[in-house]
Design an enzyme around this catalytic site. Structure first.
Site, PDB file in Angstrom:
ATOM      1  N   HIS A  57       0.865  -1.186   0.000  1.00  0.00           N
ATOM      2  CA  HIS A  57       0.000   0.000   0.000  1.00  0.00           C
ATOM      3  C   HIS A  57       0.900   1.233   0.000  1.00  0.00           C
ATOM      4  O   HIS A  57       1.519   1.556   1.010  1.00  0.00           O
ATOM      5  CB  HIS A  57      -0.890   0.000   1.251  1.00  0.00           C
ATOM      6  CG  HIS A  57      -1.834   1.153   1.332  1.00  0.00           C
ATOM      7  ND1 HIS A  57      -3.154   1.004   1.697  1.00  0.00           N
ATOM      8  CD2 HIS A  57      -1.676   2.483   1.108  1.00  0.00           C
ATOM      9  CE1 HIS A  57      -3.753   2.178   1.696  1.00  0.00           C
ATOM     10  NE2 HIS A  57      -2.861   3.096   1.343  1.00  0.00           N
ATOM     11  N   LYS A  91      -9.230  -0.442  -5.366  1.00  0.00           N
ATOM     12  CA  LYS A  91      -9.254   0.213  -4.055  1.00  0.00           C
ATOM     13  C   LYS A  91     -10.541   1.006  -3.905  1.00  0.00           C
ATOM     14  O   LYS A  91     -10.872   1.830  -4.756  1.00  0.00           O
ATOM     15  CB  LYS A  91      -8.039   1.149  -3.938  1.00  0.00           C
ATOM     16  CG  LYS A  91      -8.019   2.015  -2.679  1.00  0.00           C
ATOM     17  CD  LYS A  91      -7.691   1.228  -1.433  1.00  0.00           C
ATOM     18  CE  LYS A  91      -7.785   2.064  -0.170  1.00  0.00           C
ATOM     19  NZ  LYS A  91      -6.617   2.884   0.057  1.00  0.00           N
ATOM     20  N   ASP A 127       1.423   2.702   3.509  1.00  0.00           N
ATOM     21  CA  ASP A 127       0.604   3.902   3.328  1.00  0.00           C
ATOM     22  C   ASP A 127       1.470   5.160   3.332  1.00  0.00           C
ATOM     23  O   ASP A 127       1.017   6.217   3.773  1.00  0.00           O
ATOM     24  CB  ASP A 127      -0.500   3.990   4.400  1.00  0.00           C
ATOM     25  CG  ASP A 127      -1.610   4.953   3.995  1.00  0.00           C
ATOM     26  OD1 ASP A 127      -1.689   5.315   2.802  1.00  0.00           O
ATOM     27  OD2 ASP A 127      -2.398   5.355   4.879  1.00  0.00           O
TER      28      ASP A 127
HETATM   29  O1  DOR Z   1      -3.450   9.775   5.594  1.00  0.00           O
HETATM   30  C1  DOR Z   1      -3.723   9.339   4.483  1.00  0.00           C
HETATM   31  N1  DOR Z   1      -3.189   9.892   3.374  1.00  0.00           N
HETATM   32  N2  DOR Z   1      -4.603   8.334   4.374  1.00  0.00           N
HETATM   33  C2  DOR Z   1      -5.061   7.927   3.190  1.00  0.00           C
HETATM   34  O2  DOR Z   1      -5.882   7.038   3.160  1.00  0.00           O
HETATM   35  C3  DOR Z   1      -4.647   8.623   1.947  1.00  0.00           C
HETATM   36  C4  DOR Z   1      -3.345   9.261   2.105  1.00  0.00           C
HETATM   37  C5  DOR Z   1      -2.982  10.229   0.992  1.00  0.00           C
HETATM   38  O3  DOR Z   1      -3.228   9.908  -0.168  1.00  0.00           O
HETATM   39  O4  DOR Z   1      -2.418  11.280   1.283  1.00  0.00           O
HETATM   40 ZN    ZN Z   2      -3.355   5.039   1.613  1.00  0.00          ZN
END
Ligand code: DOR
Ligand code: ZN
Length: 355
Positions: free
Chosen positions: A14, A99, A244
């Site tokens: 991710h 997603k 992430d």
């Molecule tokens: O904190 C986050 N930033 N959570 C997400 O789900 C998306 C991500 C982003 O794309 O900046």
């Molecule tokens: Zn994310």
């Protein structure tokens, strides 16, 4: 005391690689530590069609150096307008997963799904095509700390209604989510980020506001963080790395209405090595970073290796105008400079496995 770590390169299941200049700046950090990464589709505009997906993959591949040997695993956004025919197109274009962002739940999730029930034909098509459904598991509008827990009923329902569909609850942040994933079948897994294994809500707002660890889902209580760490170091294949890593330029973080996202890519493996070692489970690091994700996604294990050694070093305050996770922190584990040479390591590994 171990002073060298040689592990299979990570599969980061991710990541947000962004577009344009920011993509060019952030990609090398991931390409040097990871053999593969599942690239999120919340770009602007989002990755909705098979053409979008192919173009985005090309723009990533153009920036890679031959020695990187990095493979971007592509995703498409499951939108209210997605159809089963589009799912088939994505499969043909080589997508790995779709997603789904509930409407307005995080960065660039505008136009997301309001009613997950309406997309049953799409999940069916994904189940048939062997595409993984990745869920941003929060219910928008619910009190921030309860958004993930509120989503878990939907996760249970989807798992029951689509028993052959592989589902990933992305970036789990609560003990409730861990319990739920443990109780569901082997087709349901969760990714865990490096930052949620380290921080709680107090790191975000407990003293002075720290916008660089503000993300969605927001970090929760110490008991939740402990449950995530226990899951990550348990050796249970339902829990694997999805960083992430979500870079935002410093001016989009240090301002009113700061963007959500933690940029972990530059320090990903040093953070994880330190975290697993402090928990007394360094032996479980490689399966979490480099085995369980591949197995869940039915991918062969990657054949590239990376080395870290025990050397204290201090993380930069910024990389290309983006503040990394734990900026200024002194880490105990450092990436060995020669370790990203995948060819050399591949040869070494081949020699090792045929010995
Ligand atoms: O904190 C986050 N930033 N959570 C997400 O789900 C998306 C991500 C982003 O794309 O900046
Ligand atoms: Zn994310």
């Amino acid at each position: 005391m171990t002073s060298n770590l040689r592990i299979r390169k990570a599969d980061d299941m991710h990541i947000h690689l962004r577009q344009g200049e920011l993509l060019a700046k952030v990609l090398p950090h991931t390409a040097s530590q990871c053999a593969r990464a599942l690239v999120m589709p919340n770009t602007t505009p989002p990755i909705v069609t098979a053409d979008d997906l192919n173009n985005y993959r090309n723009s990533i591949q153009k920036l890679l150096k031959t020695e990187d040997a990095f493979v971007p695993l592509m995703t498409f956004r499951v939108m209210p307008t997605t159809t089963p025919a589009m799912v088939k197109d994505h499969k043909r274009a080589g997508a790995t997963a779709g997603k789904l962002y509930p409407e307005g739940v995080t960065t660039n999730s505008e136009g997301g799904v309001k009613d997950l029930q309406t997309l049953y034909p799409v999940y069916k098509a994904m189940e048939e095509e062997g595409l993984v459904l990745c869920l941003h598991g929060e219910v928008p509008g619910v009190f921030s700390l309860d958004r993930e827990t509120a989503f878990l009923e939907t996760l249970r329902t989807l798992a029951k209604d689509f028993p052959k569909l592989k589902i990933v609850l992305e970036h789990a942040t609560t003990a409730d989510a861990i319990d739920t994933v443990l109780k569901l079948s082997a087709n349901v897994a969760a990714t865990l980020t490096a930052h949620h294994l380290r921080i709680t809500l107090d790191d975000v707002i407990g003293d002075k506001l720290n916008p660089h660890v503000f993300c969605k889902p927001i970090a929760k209580r110490p008991a939740d963080r402990d449950a995530l760490l226990k899951a990550a170091t348990s050796g249970n294949p339902k829990f694997f790395l999805g960083s992430d890593s979500a870079p935002h330029p410093v001016e989009s973080k240090e301002c009113a209405c700061g963007a959500a996202g933690v940029y972990t890519a530059p320090v990903l493996l040093p953070v994880l090595a330190e975290t697993f070692e402090s928990a007394g489970h360094l032996d479980k690091l490689e399966s979490f970073t480099s085995r369980f994700g591949a197995e869940f996604y039915r991918l062969p294990l990657n054949e590239q290796y990376i080395e870290l050694h025990r050397e204290s070093w201090t993380v930069e305050n910024q990389y290309g105008g983006v503040v990394p996770f734990m900026a200024g922190h002194r880490f105990a584990w450092k990436l060995s400079s020669a370790s990203s040479s995948s060819k050399a390591n591949k040869t070494k590994q081949t020699a090792k496995s045929s010995a």
